[in-house]
Design an enzyme around this catalytic site. Structure first.
Site, PDB file in Angstrom:
ATOM      1  N   CYS A   2      31.481  54.964  37.583  1.00 52.76           N
ATOM      2  CA  CYS A   2      30.749  56.116  38.083  1.00 52.76           C
ATOM      3  C   CYS A   2      30.715  57.228  37.041  1.00 52.76           C
ATOM      4  CB  CYS A   2      31.327  56.691  39.374  1.00 52.76           C
ATOM      5  SG  CYS A   2      31.389  55.520  40.702  1.00 52.76           S
ATOM      6  N   ARG A  27      28.699  53.880  32.657  1.00 53.94           N
ATOM      7  CA  ARG A  27      29.848  53.902  33.565  1.00 53.94           C
ATOM      8  C   ARG A  27      29.545  53.242  34.916  1.00 53.94           C
ATOM      9  NH1 ARG A  27      33.642  57.623  31.838  1.00 53.94           N
ATOM     10  NH2 ARG A  27      34.513  57.681  33.927  1.00 53.94           N
ATOM     11  N   TRP A  74      29.152  52.986  40.262  1.00 52.79           N
ATOM     12  CA  TRP A  74      29.668  51.619  40.189  1.00 52.79           C
ATOM     13  C   TRP A  74      30.375  51.408  41.521  1.00 52.79           C
ATOM     14  CZ3 TRP A  74      34.318  48.931  40.379  1.00 52.79           C
ATOM     15  CH2 TRP A  74      34.261  47.606  39.909  1.00 52.79           C
ATOM     16  N   ASN A 100      34.129  60.037  41.664  1.00 52.31           N
ATOM     17  CA  ASN A 100      34.432  58.867  40.826  1.00 52.31           C
ATOM     18  C   ASN A 100      35.898  58.525  41.086  1.00 52.31           C
ATOM     19  OD1 ASN A 100      34.939  57.087  38.705  1.00 52.31           O
ATOM     20  ND2 ASN A 100      35.122  58.711  37.187  1.00 52.31           N
ATOM     21  N   GLY A 101      36.141  57.330  41.617  1.00 53.00           N
ATOM     22  CA  GLY A 101      37.526  56.948  41.921  1.00 53.00           C
ATOM     23  C   GLY A 101      37.586  56.238  43.252  1.00 53.00           C
ATOM     24  N   GLU A 485      38.061  36.544  22.721  1.00 48.77           N
ATOM     25  CA  GLU A 485      37.106  37.658  22.691  1.00 48.77           C
ATOM     26  C   GLU A 485      35.664  37.138  22.665  1.00 48.77           C
ATOM     27  OE1 GLU A 485      37.108  40.637  23.328  1.00 48.77           O
ATOM     28  OE2 GLU A 485      35.482  41.584  22.247  1.00 48.77           O
ATOM     29  N   LYS A 489      32.930  38.086  25.506  1.00 51.85           N
ATOM     30  CA  LYS A 489      31.637  38.713  25.154  1.00 51.85           C
ATOM     31  C   LYS A 489      30.484  37.893  25.724  1.00 51.85           C
ATOM     32  CE  LYS A 489      32.532  41.872  24.164  1.00 51.85           C
ATOM     33  NZ  LYS A 489      33.656  42.668  23.810  1.00 51.85           N
ATOM     34  N   GLU A 492      30.139  38.224  29.596  1.00 54.71           N
ATOM     35  CA  GLU A 492      29.661  39.484  30.153  1.00 54.71           C
ATOM     36  C   GLU A 492      28.218  39.782  29.777  1.00 54.71           C
ATOM     37  OE1 GLU A 492      32.083  42.838  29.026  1.00 54.71           O
ATOM     38  OE2 GLU A 492      32.337  42.131  26.988  1.00 54.71           O
ATOM     39  N   HIS A 508      45.142  19.707  26.464  1.00 57.87           N
ATOM     40  CA  HIS A 508      45.922  19.706  27.704  1.00 57.87           C
ATOM     41  C   HIS A 508      45.070  20.041  28.929  1.00 57.87           C
ATOM     42  CE1 HIS A 508      49.561  19.202  25.366  1.00 57.87           C
ATOM     43  NE2 HIS A 508      49.032  20.063  24.519  1.00 57.87           N
ATOM     44  N   LYS A 607      31.574  50.544  31.946  1.00 63.14           N
ATOM     45  CA  LYS A 607      32.276  50.705  30.669  1.00 63.14           C
ATOM     46  C   LYS A 607      33.695  51.208  30.852  1.00 63.14           C
ATOM     47  CE  LYS A 607      32.124  51.084  26.151  1.00 63.14           C
ATOM     48  NZ  LYS A 607      32.237  49.758  25.534  1.00 63.14           N
TER      49      LYS A 607
END
Ligand code: F6R
Length: 612
Positions: A2, A27, A74, A100-101, A485, A489, A492, A508, A607
């Site tokens: 948010c 955000r 968000w 926001n929260g 990583e 990437k 997402e 394995h 983000k």
């Protein structure tokens, strides 16, 4: 999570808020909304989807107002739709609020309100908190500020809220705990936002509001108070951020711009710190605490996501160079288990945003146990930077694309310099090797530049494999975290399922996935494990997997085993992750583009993860 913006002053509030929301869209982009004080009334407009949808809806409306608040969401409580979009209005219509929260005890507060006759129009915790404030205000016959203070004492959870009141036409009241808030100080005007990006074109003077503080903001007055109603002196900071840094600068997407900025962001990170010719590393945060760092019994690295991957690389590097045991923890796990943290332990917190809720709380817990906290943070003045005992900024500049790219290489550069400095002080590294690594680190920006010049090769590979449903990323040693990583990437940005694995561990289990449809990316630069990873390539090839390899220039064996190859300049194995990650960032970008995905705003992500 948010983004929030507020304005009070002589300008038209709506254009300031709209522009600010566009900057904060990284955000969250589930819905957007504004509340404007127009002709003595609060008008609320909100809509599911991105800020552009709100803008379109408001074309032609009379939005004349000198005060307002805006929100880009968000979703946490309640699905993303118009009803759950912020701002919310209180039952009597006199208050509007953005948040926001997460209010954790919202259910209990909601029940209390329902018993007192309240009904709700959304599924959000925000509407509950707002009506709780209204309820206190009505019952106690008090002002909004006092009602807010009383309400916040009952609230558990995290918040940054902005409130406006119909009968108080020039005042925004704000409060924060756990979610960020910056106030920009203009001439006869104030700007409020989740970060400084909506503010910098109007003023460079800002105040970062602390947890448990309330701000009463009028055009020509800013009062900060704690929850005990005592005034707090605002600490004014000068922003060191340029407008160009938060614009696309001719690139199609922020993500591409940020990938291509890396030669200069890594250079900025090293500049003034690394002097390869003189053989010195100057990092005041490290120097001032060198005894503590070099005598640490153990280093614990706490982070999330991509920053956690930087921590894994650092684990390998610090153990190798400094001979200090290192553990890398997911912040979200660390905060809820009962970790053993002793006085002699050093905690390194890694975070791009400096606001990640799990990392922040994990650090609070470690601090309570007496640990020394060293922050490796990108966002200057952010919460993690402020609660750390010492630290080093990554100096990558604002990162807007949701996928972390340049911040990651900045983190690696800082962590490498730290490890080298500590190792040199401890004498756990030879003078020759120290000098060699310094020179190699110094050459990284140039080598990254050389890799980026061949970006078109990666684009071709991405287009070839864009329809794959799964990907496997394999690496060994220093390149194992880079495989993780690369997989993160790709997931997402392209929504393709991808897994990262240590190349040998593949036998394995994941090897069962391999068939002629599975692309397997090997991060196989020349290092002490190279022969081993070549054997792993043979194992995949024997099972008809499609091999894409990231190799060192001059490697003649790997191309014979690979369907597609991308070469990067040679580097010492400790330095190689700073280079080998670049083609993987490009691979995810170009795959996302080939699939028509909004790479800067992929679905469901945000983000800055300020909720747990
Ligand atoms: C992935 C990504 C996230 C972040 C994670 C931690 O591209 O950006 O995985 O790395 O949310 O965020 P920070 O570093 O801000 O604490």
């Amino acid at each position: 999570m948010c983004g929030i913006v507020g304005y009070t002053g002589p300008r038209q509030a709506y254009p300031v808020i709209l522009k600010g929301l566009k900057r904060l869209e990284y955000r969250g982009y589930d819905s957007a909304g504004v509340a404007l004080l127009h002709e003595g009334k609060i008008d609320v407009y909100k809509k599911k989807g991105k800020v552009a949808g709100l803008e379109e809806m408001l074309v032609g409306k009379n939005l004349d107002a000198n005060m307002g608040i805006g929100h880009t969401r968000w979703a946490t409580h309640g699905e993303p739709n118009d009803r759950n979009a912020h701002p919310h209005s209180s039952s009597n219509g006199k208050l509007a609020m953005i948040h926001n929260g997460i209010i954790e005890n919202y259910a209990q507060l909601k029940n209390e309100l329902i018993k007192n006759g309240y009904t709700f129009t959304s599924d959000t915790d925000t509407e509950v908190l707002l009506n709780f404030i209204e309820y206190i205000q009505t019952n106690n016959d008090c002002g909004l500020e006092e009602a807010l203070r009383i309400a916040l004492k009952r609230v558990t959870g995290a918040y940054c809220i902005l409130l406006m009141e119909q009968d108080n036409p020039d005042t925004i009241i704000a409060a924060r705990k756990g979610s960020p808030l910056v106030i920009g100080i203009g001439k006869g005007e104030h700007f409020l936002a989740s970060d400084a990006s909506p503010i910098i074109e109007y003023t460079k003077e800002v105040v970062y509001v602390n947890d448990y503080e309330l701000a009463i903001v009028k055009p020509d007055e800013l009062i900060l108070k704690n929850l005990g109603n005592e005034k707090v002196t605002p600490y004014i900071t000068k922003l060191d951020m340029q407008l160009a840094a938060i614009e696309k600068g001719g690139y199609d997407h922020f993500m591409l711009k940020e990938i291509f900025e890396q030669p200069s962001t890594i250079h900025d990170c090293l500049r003034g710190r690394l002097d390869a010719q003189a053989g010195t590393i100057t990092m005041s945060g490290v120097q001032e605490h060198i005894e503590q760092l070099k005598n640490a019994n153990r280093i614990m690295i706490i982070a999330c996501g991509t920053s956690w991957h930087a921590g894994l690389v650092a684990e390998y590097v610090i153990e190798e160079l400094c001979r200090i045991p290192v553990e890398v923890e997911y912040a979200s796990e660390f905060r809820y288990r009962n970790p053993i943290v002793n006085k002699g332990d050093v905690i390194i917190a890694i975070s791009q945003s400096g606001e990640t809720a799990d990392t922040l709380v994990a650090l609070d817990r470690a601090k309570e146990n007496g640990a020394f906290i060293f922050g490796v943070v990108n966002a200057v003045g952010s919460s993690i930077a402020r609660i750390s005992h010492a630290g080093a900024y990554t100096h990558a500049g604002p990162e807007i694309g949701v996928a972390s790219t340049k911040a990651f290489t900045g983190q690696l550069a800082v962590l490498m310099m730290m490890a080298l400095k500590i190792a040199n002080e401890k004498k756990t590294i030879t003078a020759e090797y120290y000098q060699k690594l310094l020179l190699e680190l110094n050459d990284v920006p140039e080598k990254v530049d050389a890799i980026l010049k061949n970006a078109a090769e990666i684009k071709t590979i991405a287009e070839k494999y864009k329809d794959a449903t799964d990907f496997l990323f394999l690496g060994r040693g220093y390149n194992f975290p880079i495989a993780l990583e690369g997989a993160l990437k790709l997931k997402e940005i392209s929504y393709i399922h991808a897994e990262g694995y240590p190349a040998a561990e593949m036998k394995h289990g994941p090897i069962a996935l391999v068939d002629e449809n599975l692309p397997v990316v090997f991060v196989a630069t020349k290092d002490s494990y190279h022969e081993k990873i070549v054997s792993n390539m043979q194992e995949i090839k024997a099972r008809k997997g499609k091999i894409i390899s990231i190799i060192t220039e001059g490697d003649t064996i790997s191309p014979t085993l690979s369907n597609d190859c991308f070469s990067i300049p040679p580097a010492d194995e400790l330095i190689a992750p700073l280079l080998s990650v670049i083609p993987l960032q490009l691979l995810s970008y170009y795959t996302g583009i080939a699939k028509g995905i909004d790479v800067d705003k992929p679905r469901n992500l945000a983000k800055s993860v300020t909720v747990e």
